[in-house]
Scaffold this motif. Sequence first.
Motif, PDB file in Angstrom:
ATOM      1  N   UNK A  34       0.815  -1.206   0.000  1.00 41.57           N
ATOM      2  CA  UNK A  34       0.000   0.000   0.000  1.00 41.57           C
ATOM      3  C   UNK A  34       0.857   1.269   0.000  1.00 41.57           C
ATOM      4  N   UNK A  35       1.954   1.282   0.717  1.00 44.60           N
ATOM      5  CA  UNK A  35       2.826   2.461   0.692  1.00 44.60           C
ATOM      6  C   UNK A  35       3.432   2.642  -0.693  1.00 44.60           C
ATOM      7  N   UNK A  36       3.743   1.526  -1.357  1.00 49.23           N
ATOM      8  CA  UNK A  36       4.258   1.611  -2.713  1.00 49.23           C
ATOM      9  C   UNK A  36       3.235   2.190  -3.675  1.00 49.23           C
ATOM     10  N   UNK A  37       1.977   1.775  -3.533  1.00 42.30           N
ATOM     11  CA  UNK A  37       0.926   2.299  -4.403  1.00 42.30           C
ATOM     12  C   UNK A  37       0.657   3.777  -4.111  1.00 42.30           C
ATOM     13  N   UNK A  38       0.707   4.167  -2.856  1.00 39.43           N
ATOM     14  CA  UNK A  38       0.537   5.581  -2.515  1.00 39.43           C
ATOM     15  C   UNK A  38       1.682   6.407  -3.101  1.00 39.43           C
ATOM     16  N   UNK A  39       2.864   5.777  -3.232  1.00 40.70           N
ATOM     17  CA  UNK A  39       4.017   6.457  -3.798  1.00 40.70           C
ATOM     18  C   UNK A  39       3.877   6.773  -5.274  1.00 40.70           C
ATOM     19  N   UNK A  40       2.862   6.215  -5.930  1.00 39.83           N
ATOM     20  CA  UNK A  40       2.604   6.566  -7.329  1.00 39.83           C
ATOM     21  C   UNK A  40       2.126   8.011  -7.465  1.00 39.83           C
ATOM     22  N   UNK A  41       1.558   8.537  -6.388  1.00 40.85           N
ATOM     23  CA  UNK A  41       0.990   9.881  -6.440  1.00 40.85           C
ATOM     24  C   UNK A  41       1.623  10.860  -5.457  1.00 40.85           C
ATOM     25  N   UNK A  42       2.164  10.340  -4.342  1.00 41.11           N
ATOM     26  CA  UNK A  42       2.737  11.196  -3.307  1.00 41.11           C
ATOM     27  C   UNK A  42       4.193  10.794  -3.073  1.00 41.11           C
ATOM     28  N   UNK A  43       4.957  11.712  -2.486  1.00 41.07           N
ATOM     29  CA  UNK A  43       6.298  11.370  -2.013  1.00 41.07           C
ATOM     30  C   UNK A  43       6.150  10.768  -0.623  1.00 41.07           C
ATOM     31  N   UNK A  44       6.384   9.476  -0.508  1.00 43.67           N
ATOM     32  CA  UNK A  44       6.078   8.725   0.710  1.00 43.67           C
ATOM     33  C   UNK A  44       7.368   8.348   1.442  1.00 43.67           C
ATOM     34  N   UNK A  45       7.391   8.636   2.740  1.00 42.08           N
ATOM     35  CA  UNK A  45       8.471   8.197   3.623  1.00 42.08           C
ATOM     36  C   UNK A  45       7.847   7.326   4.699  1.00 42.08           C
ATOM     37  N   UNK A  46       8.364   6.111   4.856  1.00 38.38           N
ATOM     38  CA  UNK A  46       7.832   5.174   5.845  1.00 38.38           C
ATOM     39  C   UNK A  46       8.629   5.297   7.137  1.00 38.38           C
ATOM     40  N   UNK A  47       7.910   5.324   8.277  1.00 38.69           N
ATOM     41  CA  UNK A  47       8.610   5.371   9.562  1.00 38.69           C
ATOM     42  C   UNK A  47       7.883   4.526  10.600  1.00 38.69           C
ATOM     43  N   UNK A  48       8.604   4.138  11.621  1.00 37.58           N
ATOM     44  CA  UNK A  48       8.057   3.392  12.748  1.00 37.58           C
ATOM     45  C   UNK A  48       7.245   4.351  13.622  1.00 37.58           C
ATOM     46  N   UNK A 266      -7.417   1.177  -3.655  1.00 37.91           N
ATOM     47  CA  UNK A 266      -6.235   2.042  -3.739  1.00 37.91           C
ATOM     48  C   UNK A 266      -6.611   3.394  -4.332  1.00 37.91           C
ATOM     49  N   UNK A 267      -7.398   3.390  -5.413  1.00 35.94           N
ATOM     50  CA  UNK A 267      -7.821   4.647  -6.025  1.00 35.94           C
ATOM     51  C   UNK A 267      -8.648   5.471  -5.048  1.00 35.94           C
ATOM     52  N   UNK A 268      -9.526   4.804  -4.300  1.00 35.26           N
ATOM     53  CA  UNK A 268     -10.360   5.505  -3.329  1.00 35.26           C
ATOM     54  C   UNK A 268      -9.554   6.108  -2.196  1.00 35.26           C
ATOM     55  N   UNK A 269      -8.523   5.396  -1.741  1.00 37.32           N
ATOM     56  CA  UNK A 269      -7.707   5.914  -0.647  1.00 37.32           C
ATOM     57  C   UNK A 269      -6.870   7.106  -1.115  1.00 37.32           C
ATOM     58  N   UNK A 270      -6.314   7.018  -2.329  1.00 37.99           N
ATOM     59  CA  UNK A 270      -5.574   8.168  -2.863  1.00 37.99           C
ATOM     60  C   UNK A 270      -6.479   9.400  -2.935  1.00 37.99           C
ATOM     61  N   UNK A 271      -7.682   9.217  -3.448  1.00 37.15           N
ATOM     62  CA  UNK A 271      -8.617  10.346  -3.563  1.00 37.15           C
ATOM     63  C   UNK A 271      -8.987  10.904  -2.201  1.00 37.15           C
ATOM     64  N   UNK A 272      -9.140  10.026  -1.217  1.00 41.83           N
ATOM     65  CA  UNK A 272      -9.484  10.468   0.133  1.00 41.83           C
ATOM     66  C   UNK A 272      -8.338  11.293   0.738  1.00 41.83           C
ATOM     67  N   UNK A 273      -7.092  10.860   0.544  1.00 38.58           N
ATOM     68  CA  UNK A 273      -5.952  11.625   1.056  1.00 38.58           C
ATOM     69  C   UNK A 273      -5.857  12.965   0.341  1.00 38.58           C
ATOM     70  N   UNK A 274      -6.145  12.986  -0.959  1.00 40.90           N
ATOM     71  CA  UNK A 274      -6.140  14.267  -1.683  1.00 40.90           C
ATOM     72  C   UNK A 274      -7.171  15.226  -1.082  1.00 40.90           C
ATOM     73  N   UNK A 275      -8.339  14.687  -0.759  1.00 38.86           N
ATOM     74  CA  UNK A 275      -9.378  15.547  -0.152  1.00 38.86           C
ATOM     75  C   UNK A 275      -8.931  16.055   1.213  1.00 38.86           C
TER      76      UNK A 275
END
Length: 278
Positions: A34-48, A266-275
């Motif tokens: 899921x973090x990889x898929x979110x990285x298609x649209x956002x700059x994603x940094x994973x942390x603990x 995945x598409x729905x979650x990306x759109x939700x984060x954009x909102x």
Amino acid sequence: MSTASAGTRARILYVTDYTYEARGRRYCDEDIYLSGRMGEEFDVVVCHPRDAAAMLDGFDAVVIRNSGPVMHYQETYDAFRARARELKVPVYNPLDGRGDMAGKQYLVDMSRAGLPVIPTVDRAADLRLLPEAAEYAVKPKAGADSVGLFFTPVPVLPEGSDGTLLVQPRIDFRYEVSFYFIDHDFQYALYAPDTERRWVLEPYAPSPADLEFARTFVRWNSLTHGVQRVDACRTPEGELLLVELEDLNPYLSLDRVTEEVREAFVAGMKASVRRLLA
């Protein structure tokens, strides 16, 4: 408001614990995907989760995913919440959830209000309100993943534990079913036909009545953004009863759905984060 300017990608801090071992589930696989898929649209940094408070500055939003039970790092989590509010960084899910995010007091409140939940009390004076059962479950109000859970043949609360423990009748049920939502939009449902194998899930086709049951709790929670999982059990009489309203870091079982459903999620979650960013 997002600090990302026009034409730049928003920076997302994705909070997860790849090492957390959950019974019957591989959290790390889901979040690597899921973090990889979110990285298609956002700059994603994973942390603990223990590092989240210190890393907040400079990010446009935080996405909390499979970070494990908060009870294992409560002070760090509280510091993260305070820091996110101080910096006004949007958090996904937002920090005003009324379900498991705030502990399990909601089960007591819903039970008192007559909503379709497993009868739940948290005070010795209210034990008489519980229906008769062969066994009763006692668990911490702030618990998760069955930590601290025990069963007793009679409803009981240890002395001095009023308000900290929950007591429920152990329900005889046909199966457990989970309904998954993004914002207030239903995504899919999964169920465990074998009561002894909770996380061996199969696709479930909910009836209109099933969906209205699940939406009752999503509406009650009133989160404007985020992912929620409504867990329920089906009694022998056919009634659905709420088991849990997971609104902090619900495991999504994305490996148990079809590719089409997974892509739509995945598409729905990306759109939700954009909102949320807007």
